[in-house]
Design an enzyme around this catalytic site. Structure first.
Site, PDB file in Angstrom:
ATOM      1  N   LYS A 256       1.154   0.731  -6.573  1.00 21.20           N
ATOM      2  CA  LYS A 256       1.699   0.496  -5.444  1.00 21.20           C
ATOM      3  C   LYS A 256       0.678   0.817  -4.711  1.00 21.20           C
ATOM      4  O   LYS A 256      -0.239  -0.102  -4.075  1.00 21.20           O
ATOM      5  CB  LYS A 256       2.978   1.506  -5.012  1.00 21.20           C
ATOM      6  CG  LYS A 256       3.886   1.861  -5.206  1.00 21.20           C
ATOM      7  CD  LYS A 256       4.769   2.227  -4.976  1.00 21.20           C
ATOM      8  CE  LYS A 256       4.319   4.057  -4.659  1.00 21.20           C
ATOM      9  NZ  LYS A 256       4.348   4.721  -6.650  1.00 21.20           N
TER      10      LYS A 256
ATOM     11  N   LYS B  62       1.348   6.100   4.521  1.00 18.82           N
ATOM     12  CA  LYS B  62       1.797   7.169   2.967  1.00 18.82           C
ATOM     13  C   LYS B  62       2.492   8.183   3.466  1.00 18.82           C
ATOM     14  O   LYS B  62       1.902   8.614   3.733  1.00 18.82           O
ATOM     15  CB  LYS B  62       0.838   7.617   2.392  1.00 18.82           C
ATOM     16  CG  LYS B  62       0.911   7.911   1.257  1.00 18.82           C
ATOM     17  CD  LYS B  62       1.237   6.748  -0.297  1.00 18.82           C
ATOM     18  CE  LYS B  62       1.756   8.050  -1.294  1.00 18.82           C
ATOM     19  NZ  LYS B  62       1.610   7.590  -2.425  1.00 18.82           N
TER      20      LYS B  62
ATOM     21  N   THR C 157       1.899  13.698  -2.425  1.00 20.87           N
ATOM     22  CA  THR C 157       1.799  14.775  -3.214  1.00 20.87           C
ATOM     23  C   THR C 157       0.593  14.575  -4.309  1.00 20.87           C
ATOM     24  O   THR C 157      -0.056  13.657  -4.789  1.00 20.87           O
ATOM     25  CB  THR C 157       3.400  15.033  -3.973  1.00 20.87           C
ATOM     26  OG1 THR C 157       3.246  13.830  -5.095  1.00 20.87           O
ATOM     27  CG2 THR C 157       4.464  14.718  -3.391  1.00 20.87           C
TER      28      THR C 157
ATOM     29  N   ASP D 165      -4.007   8.701  -1.531  1.00 21.50           N
ATOM     30  CA  ASP D 165      -3.651   7.295  -1.959  1.00 21.50           C
ATOM     31  C   ASP D 165      -4.145   6.750  -0.600  1.00 21.50           C
ATOM     32  O   ASP D 165      -4.964   5.502  -0.637  1.00 21.50           O
ATOM     33  CB  ASP D 165      -1.895   6.903  -2.225  1.00 21.50           C
ATOM     34  CG  ASP D 165      -1.621   7.977  -3.411  1.00 21.50           C
ATOM     35  OD1 ASP D 165      -2.500   7.177  -4.511  1.00 21.50           O
ATOM     36  OD2 ASP D 165      -0.661   7.865  -2.759  1.00 21.50           O
TER      37      ASP D 165
ATOM     38  N   GLU E 108       3.563   2.758   2.268  1.00 18.33           N
ATOM     39  CA  GLU E 108       4.041   2.677   0.878  1.00 18.33           C
ATOM     40  C   GLU E 108       4.759   4.699  -0.065  1.00 18.33           C
ATOM     41  O   GLU E 108       4.640   5.346   0.963  1.00 18.33           O
ATOM     42  CB  GLU E 108       2.499   2.490   0.180  1.00 18.33           C
ATOM     43  CG  GLU E 108       2.193   3.636  -1.588  1.00 18.33           C
ATOM     44  CD  GLU E 108       1.094   3.561  -2.124  1.00 18.33           C
ATOM     45  OE1 GLU E 108       1.442   4.412  -2.702  1.00 18.33           O
ATOM     46  OE2 GLU E 108       0.189   3.339  -1.879  1.00 18.33           O
ATOM     47  N   GLY E 109       5.556   3.994  -0.449  1.00 16.24           N
ATOM     48  CA  GLY E 109       6.327   5.167  -0.997  1.00 16.24           C
ATOM     49  C   GLY E 109       5.528   5.912  -1.936  1.00 16.24           C
ATOM     50  O   GLY E 109       4.476   5.502  -2.456  1.00 16.24           O
ATOM     51  N   ALA E 110       6.460   7.143  -2.233  1.00 18.16           N
ATOM     52  CA  ALA E 110       5.679   8.005  -3.172  1.00 18.16           C
ATOM     53  C   ALA E 110       6.667   7.804  -4.516  1.00 18.16           C
ATOM     54  O   ALA E 110       7.532   7.830  -4.432  1.00 18.16           O
ATOM     55  CB  ALA E 110       6.177   9.617  -3.511  1.00 18.16           C
ATOM     56  N   GLY E 111       5.778   7.581  -5.851  1.00 22.49           N
ATOM     57  CA  GLY E 111       6.668   7.133  -6.448  1.00 22.49           C
ATOM     58  C   GLY E 111       7.911   5.773  -6.740  1.00 22.49           C
ATOM     59  O   GLY E 111       7.124   4.614  -6.168  1.00 22.49           O
TER      60      GLY E 111
END
Length: 221
Positions: free
Chosen positions: A14, A35, A39, A44, A103-106
């Site tokens: 990503k 973002k 975490t 990122d 941008e998402g997490a995971g």
């Protein structure tokens, strides 16, 4: 229009994909990067900034940052901070018409709280989604499952983009995923090594090989 970048899982690509978008189109289209939830010590936002070579003005601050590198629901619990998903969804909804790479997490089913998933945030914010998928053995199952979850929730999926180090299954993996899902093919970026590219090499590869038909550019217009 904002675009939400999610993936079939963690470390699929990503941030790399977001960096490609920002490097190629941020200056000409006025894109910003966000973002919402970070975490762990790896940032990122900074990684995308370094690869793209863009100034900090193109990058919005994280909405939440947690010290432990884990799922947001667990990382936030360790930091004793509750993620206000209603507030976050309202904020993203308010910027959905701006040119922002979110941008998402995971992956798409990563929990933000014990009762709220990333895909719920995407659905409530009404930001269109681009799914980043791997290209190696095993990608068919995880990508089709992700697409099924997206379609079952009536999320506006613009298509799938493939990233990774190719193997003997890559060409058929992409063909099979597209045939079974009917989802639009947004492109692919094959890596030649697992090593991190220098900024110079990244930008050269980006402008030579990324989005040659301007399919992704059209999403922001």
């Amino acid at each position: 229009m904002a675009i939400f970048i999610s993936a079939t899982g963690t470390d699929v690509g990503k941030s790399f994909f977001s960096a490609l978008l920002m490097a190629k189109y941020a200056s000409s289209l006025g894109l910003k990067y966000l973002k919402p939830i970070q975490t762990g010590n790896d940032n990122d936002r900074v990684a995308v900034m370094n690869l793209s070579g863009l100034q900090e003005a193109f990058f919005l601050k994280n909405y939440y940052s947690f010290s432990f590198a884990g799922s947001p629901h667990y990382s936030s619990e360790l930091d004793e901070v509750e993620i206000d998903t209603d507030e976050l969804a309202r904020h993203l909804y308010s910027i959905r018409d701006e040119k922002i790479v979110v941008e998402g997490a995971g992956g798409i089913l990563v929990p933000l709280t014990r009762k709220f998933l990333t895909i719920d945030l995407i659905r409530q914010s009404e930001i269109p989604l681009v799914l980043v998928a791997p290209i190696t053995l095993g990608s068919i199952n995880q990508t089709l499952l992700s697409i099924e979850a997206i379609q079952n929730r009536n999320v506006d999926l613009k298509g799938v983009y493939f990233i990774g180090l190719p193997d003997k299954t890559t060409d058929d993996n992409i063909r099979t995923i597209l045939e079974w899902s009917g989802v639009k093919f947004l492109g692919s970026f094959f890596l030649s090594s697992k090593e991190i590219m220098s900024r110079e090499r990244f930008q050269y590869e980006c402008f030579q090989r990324f989005d040659p038909d301007l399919i992704l550019k059209e999403l922001f217009l």
